[in-house]
Design an enzyme around this catalytic site. Structure first.
Site, PDB file in Angstrom:
ATOM      1  N   LYS A  52      13.113  88.126  -4.557  1.00  0.00           N
ATOM      2  CA  LYS A  52      12.053  87.113  -4.457  1.00  0.00           C
ATOM      3  C   LYS A  52      10.795  87.620  -5.152  1.00  0.00           C
ATOM      4  O   LYS A  52      10.142  86.898  -5.901  1.00  0.00           O
ATOM      5  CB  LYS A  52      11.766  86.788  -2.983  1.00  0.00           C
ATOM      6  CG  LYS A  52      12.857  85.940  -2.342  1.00  0.00           C
ATOM      7  CD  LYS A  52      12.715  85.799  -0.830  1.00  0.00           C
ATOM      8  CE  LYS A  52      13.905  85.022  -0.275  1.00  0.00           C
ATOM      9  NZ  LYS A  52      13.891  84.858   1.181  1.00  0.00           N
ATOM     10  N   GLN A  96      10.706  87.259   6.086  1.00  0.00           N
ATOM     11  CA  GLN A  96      12.155  87.291   5.882  1.00  0.00           C
ATOM     12  C   GLN A  96      12.886  87.316   7.227  1.00  0.00           C
ATOM     13  O   GLN A  96      12.536  88.096   8.116  1.00  0.00           O
ATOM     14  CB  GLN A  96      12.528  88.514   5.024  1.00  0.00           C
ATOM     15  CG  GLN A  96      13.989  88.575   4.630  1.00  0.00           C
ATOM     16  CD  GLN A  96      14.431  87.448   3.695  1.00  0.00           C
ATOM     17  OE1 GLN A  96      13.644  86.880   2.958  1.00  0.00           O
ATOM     18  NE2 GLN A  96      15.696  87.110   3.746  1.00  0.00           N
ATOM     19  N   ASP A 119       8.502  78.459   3.284  1.00  0.00           N
ATOM     20  CA  ASP A 119       9.887  78.338   3.738  1.00  0.00           C
ATOM     21  C   ASP A 119      10.153  76.971   4.376  1.00  0.00           C
ATOM     22  O   ASP A 119      11.304  76.591   4.559  1.00  0.00           O
ATOM     23  CB  ASP A 119      10.193  79.415   4.801  1.00  0.00           C
ATOM     24  CG  ASP A 119      10.958  80.599   4.235  1.00  0.00           C
ATOM     25  OD1 ASP A 119      11.732  80.405   3.279  1.00  0.00           O
ATOM     26  OD2 ASP A 119      10.792  81.706   4.762  1.00  0.00           O
TER      27      ASP A 119
END
Ligand code: GUN
Length: 284
Positions: A52, A96, A119
Site C-alpha cells: 500500500k 490494517q 477504508d
C-alpha cells in the site's frame, strides 16, 4: 474460453486517473497524504502494508507509516488515531486489520474521522453506503464494481450471488450492486444448496476465503465470476502458491473471470489511492 478480466491493467488505469486528480490538488496547494497504521508483526499484514505504501508513490500521494508493537494497549492506538484525525496534513487513515487479540477493532474503527476513513469501515460510511448517500466506499467492493463495469453496462435485474457475508467485502459489495438494481443474494457458511443457488447467477462474487470453493458445475454458461479469495496454500513439495475461491480451470464456460493473483487484489490498492484523493478533495 472465458475472458480473463485483467485487474492489473484496470488498476493501472485507475491509478493514472488518481495521479491526475492528485496533480490537480497539488496545483491548488493540497498534497494528499495517507497514514497507514500497522499493529504487531503479522507477516501477511506486513506485506499488504508495504505494498500500500509503495503504491502511494505511483499516484503522487505522500504516505506516513506508523507501527505499534503487538502488545501495545488499546489506548495508545486510540491516541495515535486522535493525533492523525487532528493533523490537517493527513487526509486518509488506514488501520490494517486484523488487530491483535485484546484490541477491540470496532472501537478503533469508530474513532477514525469518517472524512478520513479511506477504508470505508466507519459506521457513518457503512450507513451512507447502505442508504446510497455518498461517503467513502470500501476499497475491495469499489474495485470489484470497477472490474464488473468493464463487462457489464446495465445491472438492472441481473441475478448476482455473493458468496461470503463479511463486513469488508460481502455486505458492502451487495449494497453497491443493489444501488445498481441488481437482484442480490448474499450466501454464507450456513447457506443450504449453495451450488444450486450459484447456478442461477448471472454474476458470482466469491469472497469466502475458501480455496477452490466455487466449482465449474456451480457456474451457468455465460456467467461472470469475480474471485476475491486469495489463500496461500502449501504444495506437496513444500512450495507455496496463491489460490482463489474459484476452481478457475473448470470455468471455461463462463463469460469472464478474474485471475488470482492479478484480479481483485490490484484493484483494492488502486481504490485505496483513489479514496485518499477523494478524501483530500472533500477536505479541501
Ligand atoms: N485487512 C484485509 N483487508 C483489509 C482492508 O481492506 N483494509 C484494512 N485496513 N485491513 C484489511
Amino acid at each position: 474460453m472465458s475472458e480473463l478480466i485483467d485487474g492489473r491493467e484496470i488498476a493501472r488505469a485507475v491509478t493514472a486517473d488518481t495521479a491526475e486528480m492528485v496533480a490537480q490538488l497539488k496545483a491548488r496547494g493540497i498534497a494528499p497524504a495517507l497514514a497507514v497504521v500497522l499493529v504487531g508483526d503479522d507477516p501477511a499484514s506486513d506485506v499488504y502494508v508495504r505494498r500500500k505504501i509503495s503504491e502511494c508513490g505511483k499516484a503522487g500521494i505522500r504516505s506516513i507509516e506508523r507501527r505499534l508493537p503487538a502488545e501495545c494497549d488499546e489506548q495508545s492506538l486510540l491516541t495515535l488515531i486522535d493525533a492523525l484525525n487532528e493533523d490537517r496534513s493527513v487526509h486518509g487513515i488506514l488501520v490494517q486489520l486484523p488487530l491483535p487479540a485484546g484490541i477491540d477493532s470496532m472501537k478503533i474503527l469508530d474513532r477514525i474521522s469518517p472524512e478520513k476513513d479511506v477504508d470505508g469501515f466507519h459506521p457513518v460510511n457503512v450507513g451512507r453506503l447502505s442508504t446510497g448517500t455518498g461517503g467513502l466506499v470500501p476499497c475491495t467492493p469499489l474495485g470489484i464494481m470497477l472490474l464488473l463495469d468493464t463487462v457489464i453496462d446495465d445491472y438492472r435485474g441481473l441475478n448476482v450471488v455473493v458468496v461470503g457475508k463479511s463486513n469488508i467485502v460481502g455486505k458492502p459489495v451487495a449494497m453497491l450492486l443493489l444501488e445498481r438494481e441488481a437482484t442480490v443474494t448474499v450466501t454464507h457458511i450456513e447457506t443450504r444448496n449453495l451450488p444450486d443457488i450459484a447456478r442461477g447467477a448471472d454474476v458470482i462474487v466469491a469472497a469466502a476465503g475458501a480455496p477452490h470453493l466455487v466449482r465449474g458445475y456451480w457456474v451457468k454458461p455465460g456467467a461472470i465470476v469475480i474471485d476475491v479469495g486469495i489463500t496461500r496454500v502449501v504444495e506437496h513439495d513444500g512450495t507455496t502458491r496463491l489460490v482463489g475461491d474459484c476452481a478457475t480451470h473448470e470455468l471455461g464456460h463462463a463469460r469472464a473471470v478474474t485471475p488470482v493473483p492479478g484480479g481483485v487484489g490490484p484493484m483494492t490498492i488502486a481504490c485505496l489511492l483513489k479514496n485518499t484523493a477523494i478524501a483530500a478533495e472533500r477536505q479541501a
